[in-house]
Design a protein around this motif. Structure first.
Motif, PDB file in Angstrom:
ATOM      1  N   ALA A  34       0.815  -1.214   0.000  1.00 17.50           N
ATOM      2  CA  ALA A  34       0.000   0.000   0.000  1.00 17.50           C
ATOM      3  C   ALA A  34       0.851   1.268   0.000  1.00 17.50           C
ATOM      4  O   ALA A  34       0.329   2.366   0.158  1.00 17.50           O
ATOM      5  CB  ALA A  34      -0.932   0.000   1.209  1.00 17.50           C
ATOM      6  N   LYS A  67      -7.093   4.759  -3.715  1.00 13.50           N
ATOM      7  CA  LYS A  67      -6.691   3.365  -3.525  1.00 13.50           C
ATOM      8  C   LYS A  67      -6.175   3.085  -2.112  1.00 13.50           C
ATOM      9  O   LYS A  67      -5.684   1.999  -1.838  1.00 13.50           O
ATOM     10  CB  LYS A  67      -5.633   2.997  -4.559  1.00 13.50           C
ATOM     11  CG  LYS A  67      -6.219   2.971  -5.967  1.00 13.50           C
ATOM     12  CD  LYS A  67      -5.194   2.676  -7.014  1.00 13.50           C
ATOM     13  CE  LYS A  67      -5.862   2.626  -8.390  1.00 13.50           C
ATOM     14  NZ  LYS A  67      -4.873   2.599  -9.475  1.00 13.50           N
ATOM     15  N   ARG A  69      -3.576   4.354  -0.510  1.00  7.34           N
ATOM     16  CA  ARG A  69      -2.117   4.212  -0.466  1.00  7.34           C
ATOM     17  C   ARG A  69      -1.463   5.320   0.351  1.00  7.34           C
ATOM     18  O   ARG A  69      -1.996   6.413   0.483  1.00  7.34           O
ATOM     19  CB  ARG A  69      -1.547   4.205  -1.880  1.00  7.34           C
ATOM     20  CG  ARG A  69      -1.956   2.979  -2.655  1.00  7.34           C
ATOM     21  CD  ARG A  69      -1.389   2.973  -4.041  1.00  7.34           C
ATOM     22  NE  ARG A  69      -1.668   1.700  -4.687  1.00  7.34           N
ATOM     23  CZ  ARG A  69      -1.768   1.534  -5.988  1.00  7.34           C
ATOM     24  NH1 ARG A  69      -1.583   2.551  -6.800  1.00  7.34           N
ATOM     25  NH2 ARG A  69      -2.033   0.343  -6.485  1.00  7.34           N
TER      26      ARG A  69
END
Length: 100
Positions: A34, A67, A69
């Motif tokens: 991630a 996402k 991250r």
């Protein structure tokens, strides 16, 4: 002029292209789980001064946020852009050491 930014994972980069499909600029990255490290931003000289770097920066940061991250901004351009756009601080890893 309009630009479209797309992720090209097989090349580990995001690409900005104009309406004709010409490559205007890129942001390269390294992805580990991630964590995404943005390593380099490059704008084709023919597109300099048209905001391509900022369009790329916003697109890659929005993508990382979407996402889930964590971002490591290795690229000096992106690090500088982030200083002017503090709304992304919650997903950015910062070091306490200054790079010279």
């Amino acid at each position: 002029m309009q630009f479209t930014v797309t992720d090209v994972p097989e090349r580990e980069r995001f690409e900005a292209r104009d309406e004709t499909g010409a490559l205007a600029g890129i942001v390269t990255y390294q992805l580990t789980g991630a964590i995404i490290a943005y390593t380099h931003t490059e704008v084709d000289p023919a597109f300099e001064g048209k905001g391509v770097g900022s369009i790329l920066a916003r697109a890659v940061m929005d993508d990382a946020r979407a996402k889930g991250r964590t971002v490591v901004p290795i690229c000096p351009f992106l690090a500088g852009w982030l200083e002017k756009h503090p709304g992304y601080e919650d997903i950015v890893v910062r070091t306490t050491r200054r790079m010279k």
